[in-house]
Each structure stands twice: as structure tokens, then as C-alpha cells.
Design an enzyme around this catalytic site. Structure first.
Site: not given
Ligand code: AMP
Ligand code: ZN
Length: 118
Positions: A30-31, A86, A93, A99, A101
Site C-alpha cells: 500500500d502506498i 472495504n 471503499q 482488494h 488488505h
């Protein structure tokens, strides 16, 4: 969905810190991590969210969860981790490409959601 940000990451059009890839799924950090280890696993096929899946996605959903454990261990999460999906507006979301996490670190993550005052 060619302009979807995660589809573009999967195609390599946007750089990412890739952890794993096979013919069905893609995993990357994750960024904007919210835990010492925070990465995501996504299906390569574009599915907007868990609210859009059907029986045709059964295999890929199982594949993602089986890989979650393997990839979490690969990131040093030997003592546990948290998975979050989410979904939709209520689920907060932000990116509408399904996706999962995976979150963890050396210390326990704390409770799942903060309780609201009564
Ligand atoms: P969600 O709220 O479940 O839709 O989470 C979307 C996540 O995608 C957030 O944690 C973002 O930090 C992450 N994210 C957004 N853009 C990127 C990107 N280009 N590379 C990696 N992670 C991203
Ligand atoms: Zn997509």
C-alpha cells in the site's frame, strides 16, 4: 476498466512495490501504509468490489485468501495479521477494484474499530 488505478498497476503502467504475481492475482505494498506491514492482494480481473462478485469468482476469492497467509509469512508476519476488505460507501471503499488488505507488524494491531461513545 482500463482507467482503473489497480488495473493500471497490474499492467505495469503505474509503478508499484510488487510482492507477488501469478496468472490470477497481484500483490503490492500500500502506498500509504497504516501498519508496519501493509499490502494488498487483488484479482487481475477487474471486479469493482465484494458487492459485485458472483459464483464465477469463487475460485479466485479462495486463491486470494490462501495466498494471504503465504504472503503474510513472507513479509515476516509469523504471529498473525489482519485482513480487511472495504466494500462500498459504508465500508469506506476508496478504490473500486476489489482488494484485500493485509496488515501486521511486530506489535498487536489493537481492536478492529474504535467503539463509539454510547
Ligand atoms: P480502500 O479504502 O480499501 O479502497 O483502500 C484503497 C487503498 O489503496 C488505500 O489504502 C490507498 O493507500 C491505496 N492506494 C491508492 N493508490 C495506490 C497506489 N498507486 N499504490 C498503492 N496503493 C495505493
Ligand atoms: Zn480495475
Amino acid at each position: 476498466m482500463s482507467d482503473c488505478i489497480f488495473c493500471r498497476i497490474i499492467r505495469g503502467e503505474i509503478p508499484s512495490k510488487k510482492i507477488y504475481e501469478d496468472e490470477e492475482i497481484f500483490a503490492f505494498h500500500d502506498i500509504n501504509p497504516i501498519a508496519p506491514v501493509h499490502f494488498m492482494i487483488v484479482p487481475k480481473v477487474h471486479v469493482a468490489s465484494l458487492m459485485e462478485v458472483d459464483a464465477s469468482h469463487q475460485k479466485i476469492l479462495g486463491h486470494i485468501l490462501l495466498k494471504a497467509n503465504e504472503l503474510a509469512r513472507g513479509q515476516g508476519l509469523e504471529e498473525g495479521f489482519r485482513t480487511i476488505i472495504n466494500s462500498g460507501r459504508i465500508g469506506h471503499q476508496e478504490v473500486y477494484h476489489l482488494h484485500v488488505h493485509i496488515l501486521g507488524g511486530p506489535e498487536p494491531l489493537g481492536s478492529m474499530l474504535k467503539r463509539r461513545a454510547p
